[in-house]
Design an enzyme around this catalytic site. Structure first.
Site, short mmCIF file in Angstrom:
data_model
loop_
_atom_site.label_atom_id
_atom_site.label_comp_id
_atom_site.label_asym_id
_atom_site.label_seq_id
_atom_site.Cartn_x
_atom_site.Cartn_y
_atom_site.Cartn_z
N SER A 214 90.69 7.72 63.21
CA SER A 214 90.45 8.79 62.22
C SER A 214 89.58 9.83 62.90
CB SER A 214 89.76 8.23 60.96
OG SER A 214 90.62 7.36 60.28
N LYS B 152 94.44 13.09 57.48
CA LYS B 152 93.67 11.86 57.27
C LYS B 152 92.27 12.17 56.76
CE LYS B 152 92.34 7.54 57.66
NZ LYS B 152 92.76 6.51 56.68
N LYS C 33 81.46 10.15 58.05
CA LYS C 33 81.97 10.89 59.21
C LYS C 33 83.26 11.63 58.85
CE LYS C 33 84.72 8.92 61.82
NZ LYS C 33 86.20 8.78 61.95
#
Length: 290
Positions: A91, A166, A235
């Site tokens: 990711s 994503k 994140k």
């Protein structure tokens, strides 16, 4: 076709296992013991040295962040097979992914950003969804290996698009989880039976994966199983905010959500399951959801 898989975390471990059922697969992990464990369990071959990559057709990476991908790139670049594919299931950061793609292009290797969705359950069952960025012809070439662990593969655009989609997807997860947590905290303070409330919500317009699965299975049970770390969701929320800003989009909810997840990461703990963001709301309100 020969493949290699770098990064045997909660997602990568079962993904590499599925891959090996169809293609000879080499595995590498920063903790070597885990690679040997994977070899014993799935029959994969431990990648003892990166020189073994010289005849690998497809290299997968599934790492915490793009920073680790770049660290691996620095080590493996001299050994990559010309004409090969690098499929990055991390990711990751769309902008940095473009830089990785350019360096690999100079080495005659094609980079595809292919993050996955479906959680550890989907990884174990081999039913993940993959959002892929890169040249269409190369994505078609990658279909057989991707389908070894995925039930759905979608080409979403050029390199970087997979990571952008994503990040936005995970931002939506973050928003849904936070909003559901706030709603249930308010109901708890009123003395409402939360299981009954969720029974109604989950057949009504307010339902989401958070209300249908995450909160009943992880929060109300107080289990908070460590699957997807809170620090990683924070994140990803940051990457989604960067994506929005780089596009010039006005996304105030993204900005607020990102700041709240950073606060949860720092107060609840980065290694906690992402559903533990609710613990921050509970602390603020003096209630426990159960």
């Amino acid at each position: 076709m020969k493949t290699a898989f770098v990064g045997l975390g909660a997602m990568g471990y079962p993904m590499a296992g599925h891959l090996n059922t169809h293609f000879k697969t080499l595995v590498w992990n920063r903790t070597a013991e885990k690679a040997h464990q994977h070899s014993n369990e799935f029959g994969t071959v431990v990648l003892d040295g990166f020189a073994m990559l010289q005849d690998v057709d497809v290299l997968f990476t599934c790492l915490p962040t793009t920073r680790e991908v770049i660290e691996v790139l620095e080590q493996v670049l001299p050994y990559l097979k010309k004409g090969g594919l690098w499929i990055d299931c991390t990711s990751g950061d769309p902008v940095k992914s473009l830089e990785v793609a350019q360096r690999l292009q100079a080495a005659e290797v094609t980079y595809l950003d292919a993050p996955v969705s479906g959680g550890t359950t989907g990884a174990i069952q081999g039913t993940l969804s993959v959002m892929v960025g890169g040249p269409r012809a190369e994505i078609e070439r990658a279909q057989p290996v991707l389908q070894s662990f995925a039930s759905k593969v979608v080409h979403v655009g050029e390199v970087g698009s997979g990571h952008a989609v994503k990040a936005v997807n995970n931002m939506l997860l973050a928003i849904n989880l936070l909003s559901a947590g706030e709603g249930l905290v308010a109901l708890a303070k009123l003395g409402v039976n939360l299981e009954a409330a969720l029974e109604v919500i989950n057949v009504s317009s307010g339902r989401s994966n958070a209300t249908q699965n995450l909160i009943p299975q992880r929060v109300l049970t107080r289990e908070f199983p460590a699957t997807f770390a809170l620090g990683l969701l924070a994140k990803d929320a940051g990457i989604a905010l960067d994506v929005a800003r780089s596009s010039g989009a006005s996304t105030p909810l993204f900005a607020l959500t990102e700041s709240l997840y950073k606060a949860a990461r720092d107060t609840v703990g980065a290694a906690e399951d992402h559903t533990a963001v609710v613990k921050m709301l509970e602390t603020w309100n003096g209630v426990v959801l159960k």
